[in-house]
Design an enzyme around this catalytic site. Structure first.
Site, PDB file in Angstrom:
ATOM      1  N   SER A 141      -0.254   6.873   4.096  1.00 31.23           N
ATOM      2  CA  SER A 141      -1.248   6.361   3.176  1.00 31.23           C
ATOM      3  C   SER A 141      -0.248   5.393   2.161  1.00 31.23           C
ATOM      4  O   SER A 141       0.757   5.976   1.971  1.00 31.23           O
ATOM      5  CB  SER A 141      -1.501   7.574   2.610  1.00 31.23           C
ATOM      6  OG  SER A 141      -2.408   7.554   1.727  1.00 31.23           O
ATOM      7  N   SER A 142      -1.394   4.739   1.668  1.00 34.62           N
ATOM      8  CA  SER A 142      -1.417   4.251   0.501  1.00 34.62           C
ATOM      9  C   SER A 142      -1.376   4.699  -0.766  1.00 34.62           C
ATOM     10  O   SER A 142      -0.991   3.883  -1.861  1.00 34.62           O
ATOM     11  CB  SER A 142      -2.559   2.928  -0.104  1.00 34.62           C
ATOM     12  OG  SER A 142      -3.854   3.590  -0.007  1.00 34.62           O
ATOM     13  N   CYS A 143      -1.569   6.165  -1.084  1.00 32.81           N
ATOM     14  CA  CYS A 143      -1.296   6.644  -1.975  1.00 32.81           C
ATOM     15  C   CYS A 143       0.384   6.903  -2.249  1.00 32.81           C
ATOM     16  O   CYS A 143       1.103   7.137  -3.468  1.00 32.81           O
ATOM     17  CB  CYS A 143      -2.238   7.985  -1.955  1.00 32.81           C
ATOM     18  SG  CYS A 143      -1.415   9.409  -1.215  1.00 32.81           S
ATOM     19  N   TYR A 170       0.264  15.152  -2.596  1.00 33.72           N
ATOM     20  CA  TYR A 170       0.541  14.489  -0.917  1.00 33.72           C
ATOM     21  C   TYR A 170       1.034  13.879  -1.176  1.00 33.72           C
ATOM     22  O   TYR A 170       2.467  13.072   0.314  1.00 33.72           O
ATOM     23  CB  TYR A 170      -1.277  14.648  -1.136  1.00 33.72           C
ATOM     24  CG  TYR A 170      -1.493  13.633   0.241  1.00 33.72           C
ATOM     25  CD1 TYR A 170      -1.561  14.184   1.773  1.00 33.72           C
ATOM     26  CD2 TYR A 170      -1.562  12.286   0.563  1.00 33.72           C
ATOM     27  CE1 TYR A 170      -1.919  13.312   3.345  1.00 33.72           C
ATOM     28  CE2 TYR A 170      -1.956  11.431   1.677  1.00 33.72           C
ATOM     29  CZ  TYR A 170      -1.941  11.958   2.818  1.00 33.72           C
ATOM     30  OH  TYR A 170      -2.530  11.075   4.159  1.00 33.72           O
ATOM     31  N   LYS A 172       4.459  12.311   1.831  1.00 34.64           N
ATOM     32  CA  LYS A 172       4.155  11.259   2.882  1.00 34.64           C
ATOM     33  C   LYS A 172       5.360  10.490   2.545  1.00 34.64           C
ATOM     34  O   LYS A 172       5.496   9.644   3.466  1.00 34.64           O
ATOM     35  CB  LYS A 172       2.894  10.694   2.298  1.00 34.64           C
ATOM     36  CG  LYS A 172       1.246  10.899   3.078  1.00 34.64           C
ATOM     37  CD  LYS A 172       1.482  12.157   4.203  1.00 34.64           C
ATOM     38  CE  LYS A 172       1.555  10.900   5.137  1.00 34.64           C
ATOM     39  NZ  LYS A 172       1.398  11.805   6.993  1.00 34.64           N
ATOM     40  N   HIS A 181     -13.089  11.880   1.561  1.00 33.75           N
ATOM     41  CA  HIS A 181     -12.749  10.366   0.919  1.00 33.75           C
ATOM     42  C   HIS A 181     -13.836   9.894   0.125  1.00 33.75           C
ATOM     43  O   HIS A 181     -14.848  10.635   0.593  1.00 33.75           O
ATOM     44  CB  HIS A 181     -11.777   9.786   2.193  1.00 33.75           C
ATOM     45  CG  HIS A 181     -10.969  10.397   2.292  1.00 33.75           C
ATOM     46  ND1 HIS A 181     -10.342  11.013   3.579  1.00 33.75           N
ATOM     47  CD2 HIS A 181      -9.401  10.334   1.136  1.00 33.75           C
ATOM     48  CE1 HIS A 181      -8.881  11.018   3.235  1.00 33.75           C
ATOM     49  NE2 HIS A 181      -8.307  11.039   2.530  1.00 33.75           N
TER      50      HIS A 181
END
Length: 335
Positions: free
Chosen positions: A117-119, A146, A150, A189
């Site tokens: 994920s880009s987070c 989260y 990841k 989201h």
């Protein structure tokens, strides 16, 4: 695409396990593999296999003996869900990744692709976000648990590659949307949440719709069918090409469109598509999250892949799918 082209060094036919096939991304990958003629595909519902259970995952791999693993399973959600259930987000994602990646190795699986994920990137990292900015600053607090999970998935793949010579790859998609998304009224989201909210407002003839935050943050959105195409494209790369782009850590590759939009402007697009002509109100008592998250897709573009589905076209098709599900009796807003 045929298996001998994807994996010329491995035997044909190949057994492919897709973890998370009932999710939006896993489902899209499964559809694409089937469309391309792959038929030796392994799937297991959550009721049949708890990926947080180490013993169950070990037995599953020993029994099924996959040759390739695509790890698309994850516990996901929007800002509210991440902020409300931080323990579940970090625990479940850590366990899923650790179990699947290690048991794949233990079962002799040499090729694996995991989706992140880009987070994972620092909240205040320079835009657009390059792969090299990983671990270069503090994370966005609302989804830090989260994100840490990841990041651990990336480092697991890196570590097995370094120590054991495996070919475990990671792709980091930007915000995804499309058929199979979560449209829950609180835990979704932003984009599916807006689709559900504006659809309901249009149905009820509401005069206004509230959106979270100031509307100023900018986000990038990628259709899930493009994500499935990108995932298989990365898998299709020969090992030398992949490693040349991900040196020195044999790390990960960003997947995105290279363009973003403000939440306010996104809401205007969704309002127009759903037929809502009332007022859009920004609730500034709610958090904005990171001010901007735009992925640098230079690596993937250089390798030869770019997204094909424009944002408005993708939202229209997603909204059509959403309405078809409601018509068939599936209430996706509260699941």
């Amino acid at each position: 695409m045929v298996l001998t082209c994807l994996y010329p060094s491995l035997p044909d036919p190949m057994r492919i396990y897709i973890a998370g096939h009932n999710g939006m991304v896993g489902g899209a990958i499964l559809r694409r593999l089937r469309a391309e003629g792959q038929d030796d595909l392994i799937v297991a519902d959550r009721d049949a296999l708890d990926l947080t259970d180490q013993t169950a995952v070990r037995r599953f791999f020993a029994r099924e003996r996959p040759e390739l693993v695509i790890l698309a399973a994850a516990k996901v959600g929007g800002i509210l869900a991440n902020d409300t259930y931080p323990a579940q987000f970090i625990y479940e994602n850590l366990m899923i990744q650790a179990n699947v990646i290690h048991q794949a190795f233990a079962a002799g699986v040499s090729r694996l692709l995991q989706l992140g994920s880009s987070c994972i990137y620092p909240r205040d990292a320079a835009q657009p976000l390059t792969e090299n900015c990983l671990l270069q600053g503090p994370l966005e607090p609302t989804n830090e648990p989260y994100a840490i999970a990841k990041i651990a998935g990336i480092k697991l793949c890196e570590s097995y590659n370094r120590q054991y010579g495996t070919d475990y790859r990671s792709v980091m998609p930007t915000n995804l949307y499309g058929p199979g998304d979560n449209f829950h009224s609180k835990n979704s989201h932003v984009l599916p949440g807006l689709i559900a909210r504006f659809h309901e407002a249009t149905e009820k003839g509401a005069e206004e719709v509230q959106i979270w935050g100031s509307g100023m943050p900018r986000r990038e959105f990628l259709h899930v069918d493009d994500m499935a195409a990108a995932a298989l494209f990365v898998l299709n790369l020969d090992r030398h090409t992949y490693e040349a782009e991900t040196q020195p850590m044999l790390s990960h590759i960003n997947v995105g469109t290279g363009t973003d939009i403000s939440i306010r402007d996104l809401a205007e697009v969704v309002a127009e598509i759903t037929g809502f002509d009332g007022q859009i109100i920004c609730d500034t008592t709610k958090p904005d999250g990171a001010p901007r998250k735009l992925m640098d897709t230079t690596r993937l573009t250089r390798l030869g892949w770019t997204a094909a589905i424009p944002l408005r076209e993708g939202i229209v098709s997603t909204y059509d799918w959403y309405r078809s599900q409601l018509i068939s009796g599936q209430d996706l807003r509260h699941r």
